[in-house]
Scaffold this motif. Sequence first.
Motif: not given
Length: 685
Positions: A471-498
Amino acid sequence: MAQYVYSIEFKCPIIDCGPRLPIPGAKYTAIPNTYVGQSFMFECMDQFTLLGSSDMDHENTTVVCDSTGRWRYGNLTCSGARCSDPGTPANAEQITDGYGIGQTINYRCMRPGYSPVPDVTLGCIAGTANDAKWNDTVPKCLDTMPPEFTDCPSSPIMVNPLEEITLTVPTATDNSGFVTVEYTVKSTKMWFLVDRNITYQAIDGEDNTVECIVQYKVKTVDPRPTLTCPTHLTLPVMVRSSQSINLVENITSNGDLTINPKTLQYDTSNINTFTQVTGTATGKQGQSSQCTFLVGVKADACLEETLVPLVNANRICGGNLEALNCKTTCKSGAYFKSGNSTSISSCTGSAVWSGSDANEDCLVSKVPVYSYSIKMIYEFGAPISSCKNSFRTKLQAELTKTDSRLNKACKKSLDVNYKLAVENLVAEQNSAAFEKADVSAVLRVLDTDIDQMKLTQCEDNLKTYSVEIFDFDNSDCGDSDIENFEIVKSGNSCSDEGYSLVTSDDSNVVCLPCGPGTFYNSTSKSCEDCLTGEYQDMANQKSCKKCVNAIESVSPRRLQSSCIENCPDGFYRIEGFCEACPVDQFKVDNVKCSPCPDGGSTLGVNGVNSKAGCKAPCQPGYYSTTGFEDCTACPRHFYSAAGAAKTCTECAKNQITTEMASISNENCTQCFNNTITLPLPVPRT
């Protein structure tokens, strides 16, 4: 003092004066011998007068053989008539001992090839009137050497029946420089039905002659020699030392056989290679047959050389050619595609290997990354369509600060501070509520020394302190609130394609690339096997290599040797082998041969690559020694009614044809009293 008596036998040599001198006019009577002391009375023939003495002090006509081995003639001689010089022909010389009675002259001609004619010896004889004369006339120097043929054939010349040939007149030379050649035929263009001799006669200016007889023999139309080759031949490699094979043992023929190559040397370096062998059989009359086939070399024993070379592993093998066990150990950081770091493979005596990794190399791994995929909804007091870009920039800057709240999040209640990097940050206006923003991002753990339990605790911290972190203030859009936060996926992965995640046999999670024989499909995001006609001998590739000069490849397609090459020219693939197209057929494609069109023939040759190798049969009225192209028109007075004729049929006696290339005996017409006159090409028999 002792006294010695020696007995010595002395022998005196015999002194021989030899034959008496041939003094012109001398008359000798017989004497018993010619030794020293022997004597005779010197006498002269009639018409000669004795002059001189054997003893200078006395008038003595006795001649004695003295101790010097000479007859003591003194100055004894016979005086009488002499012959005059008879003369010498041009380009000749005399060979004589004088012109006296009893003396002779012979002549020698100086020009090569010339001789005295007549070749007589002139003798000086006594005449009837106390004179002398020659007993014959002086000869002439004439050319007596016959001409010479320089290229008269010593062997018969073989000709095809009815084949028109141009006679070659042999060349003649003569020492005189003048020579003519006559022969017994009227034309130099002829054809033959039967054997015939033609005589050539060379004549020079003195009518010296020589003959050259040229024999022409008509070839018999023999069938082509039989020739049998194997359809293919496989040589098993059962030892490491070099081996050889004599290919003559695999080809049979009743003709003179030549094979190329005649022998083959092969060893382990020749495994899975092929050599084309060609056999040619020739008959007595030049007819020939030809066959060709492929010789392949295949391992038939447990040979380590047949396994794929290793780059990222070490292999240790033990056993023998009948049973071999190999252990392959991957180098540090490398694994088989299964995740194993070791592999055991075994072989039986027929070169069959077992073990899923028997013919694979290890793949070099990379360390995977751990990440959290998050989604958030920010709510503002007013629509954000005009300020969403500045909001995304502000959010990106705050999250990527080195001392940001994000990089302190995982330290709360932990004894380790994992550093997180923000990737793929997206911030867009919510489609249902214009005063809201949908934000997604990937938070990647930068540390490599990670612990799964602590990563789970870090995930819990992100959820617990999400408002404090994001949650950050002083945005050009005015004050904001985080309505929702979720972690949809976590774990190991390979960064290089292939690369894909694999759990190794030492319980590590590693990233492995697509191995040889496969490629990475960027659409399906997976490793896929190379298709037939392709191969791949490298890891981490996005496509497979095309087999050169090949239509298919066998799995696993890890090496270029997995490509099955197109069969050579004139060969087609049948039941996995390349075999030569049979006689009288030609290659259509890699899997098909077809018969020659219109009853054509390949003239005893297999492995013909195209229709151009087929010979068309001779049409009626034409013939050849094979019955196929190239064909010749039947000459006048002959015909051929059927196709593929090897000869022509002669018209009956007293019948002729007016044209060449006759196709029936109906073209033969009767000739009465020479009312039709046409030149006959060959003697009518």
